[in-house]
Design an enzyme around this catalytic site. Structure first.
Site, PDB file in Angstrom:
ATOM      1  N   HIS A 156     -29.496  -4.700 -36.480  1.00  0.00           N
ATOM      2  CA  HIS A 156     -29.854  -3.482 -35.761  1.00  0.00           C
ATOM      3  C   HIS A 156     -31.227  -2.991 -36.196  1.00  0.00           C
ATOM      4  O   HIS A 156     -31.380  -2.376 -37.249  1.00  0.00           O
ATOM      5  CB  HIS A 156     -28.787  -2.400 -36.002  1.00  0.00           C
ATOM      6  CG  HIS A 156     -29.094  -1.111 -35.326  1.00  0.00           C
ATOM      7  ND1 HIS A 156     -28.649   0.104 -35.781  1.00  0.00           N
ATOM      8  CD2 HIS A 156     -29.831  -0.843 -34.200  1.00  0.00           C
ATOM      9  CE1 HIS A 156     -29.089   1.063 -34.981  1.00  0.00           C
ATOM     10  NE2 HIS A 156     -29.797   0.507 -34.018  1.00  0.00           N
TER      11      HIS A 156
ATOM     12  N   ASP B 234     -35.762 -13.172 -20.298  1.00  0.00           N
ATOM     13  CA  ASP B 234     -35.100 -12.057 -19.620  1.00  0.00           C
ATOM     14  C   ASP B 234     -34.463 -12.600 -18.349  1.00  0.00           C
ATOM     15  O   ASP B 234     -34.397 -13.816 -18.151  1.00  0.00           O
ATOM     16  CB  ASP B 234     -36.096 -10.929 -19.323  1.00  0.00           C
ATOM     17  CG  ASP B 234     -35.415  -9.562 -19.281  1.00  0.00           C
ATOM     18  OD1 ASP B 234     -34.483  -9.393 -18.474  1.00  0.00           O
ATOM     19  OD2 ASP B 234     -35.801  -8.668 -20.056  1.00  0.00           O
TER      20      ASP B 234
ATOM     21  N   MET C 169     -37.029  -2.763 -26.843  1.00  0.00           N
ATOM     22  CA  MET C 169     -36.642  -3.297 -28.146  1.00  0.00           C
ATOM     23  C   MET C 169     -36.954  -4.780 -28.265  1.00  0.00           C
ATOM     24  O   MET C 169     -37.457  -5.237 -29.295  1.00  0.00           O
ATOM     25  CB  MET C 169     -35.154  -3.055 -28.397  1.00  0.00           C
ATOM     26  CG  MET C 169     -34.811  -1.617 -28.722  1.00  0.00           C
ATOM     27  SD  MET C 169     -35.724  -0.955 -30.160  1.00  0.00           S
ATOM     28  CE  MET C 169     -35.115  -2.010 -31.471  1.00  0.00           C
TER      29      MET C 169
ATOM     30  N   LYS D 128     -23.526  -7.903 -22.794  1.00  0.00           N
ATOM     31  CA  LYS D 128     -23.853  -8.607 -24.033  1.00  0.00           C
ATOM     32  C   LYS D 128     -22.934  -9.800 -24.247  1.00  0.00           C
ATOM     33  O   LYS D 128     -23.374 -10.859 -24.701  1.00  0.00           O
ATOM     34  CB  LYS D 128     -23.764  -7.640 -25.221  1.00  0.00           C
ATOM     35  CG  LYS D 128     -24.933  -6.675 -25.328  1.00  0.00           C
ATOM     36  CD  LYS D 128     -24.797  -5.792 -26.564  1.00  0.00           C
ATOM     37  CE  LYS D 128     -25.962  -4.826 -26.713  1.00  0.00           C
ATOM     38  NZ  LYS D 128     -27.208  -5.480 -27.169  1.00  0.00           N
TER      39      LYS D 128
END
Length: 210
Positions: free
Chosen positions: A138, A31, A12, A95
């Site tokens: 989203h 990342d 994603m 998260k």
């Protein structure tokens, strides 16, 4: 040029990075380590190349993305970004930790979004110093081709933040839809019920579409 940070260089995150680059934005892709960020950049560019081969994107636009997507070393490197989208796995604790780091790294007026498909935006914002600027964005998989983007306000999300998120989605060439915060939001909530009904009725034709 708008600078946007993406945290999470998986499927994603890489797709969202491509979408932003195609919209002319400068993308900082982060990342857990630089190798993963570089792999995400490569994935984004490979997806763009496939779209160009199929005639779905202008090859020149895709080629320009190579100079717009940059793999960076960690969240701290996202400081120049005026927009940050988190796209790490659907784990609330993970998260939450990421958003604490984003909160500390970027300017107080940066727009911060989570690409969660169903977790509480309110809960994620609770651990930050600026809960009003966190919003749900989203995107659906594959983000490079799916048009719909759900925009979700948490309990503390300001109307200005929602307006900026709606405008961002539109700038990315997407169709934004504002939805209320609830488990699964709208699309996934409806999809789960439709699939459950299909299983109960024995009519599994709906599964062929997905």
């Amino acid at each position: 040029m708008t600078t946007i940070g993406i945290v999470g260089a998986g499927t994603m995150g890489a797709e969202i990075a491509l979408v932003a680059a195609l919209a002319g934005m400068d993308v900082l892709l982060a990342d857990a380590d630089h190798e993963r960020a570089e792999a995400g950049r490569a994935r984004a560019l490979a997806t763009g190349a496939r779209l160009a081969e199929r005639g779905r994107r202008d090859p020149a636009d895709v080629e320009a993305c190579a100079g717009r997507i940059h793999a960076v070393d960690g969240i701290a490197a996202l400081a120049p970004a005026g927009i940050v989208i988190e796209a790490v796995p659907e784990d609330l604790a993970l998260k939450a930790r990421v958003h604490e780091q984003i909160d500390a790294a970027v300017a107080h007026d940066a727009l911060v979004a989570t690409n969660t498909s169903g977790l509480s935006v309110t809960a994620l914002a609770d651990g930050t110093s600026s809960p009003g600027r966190l919003v749900g964005l989203h995107f659906f998989n594959p983000a490079a081709t799916m048009q719909l983007v759900e925009v979700i306000a948490g309990a503390a999300t300001t109307e200005d933040t929602v307006a900026r998120a709606l405008a961002l989605a539109a700038d990315l060439g997407k169709t934004p839809v504002r939805v209320r915060e609830c488990p699964g939001f709208v699309v996934n909530r409806v999809l789960v019920r439709a699939m459950a009904e299909a299983f109960r009725s024995g009519n599994l034709g709906v599964m062929d579409y997905y």
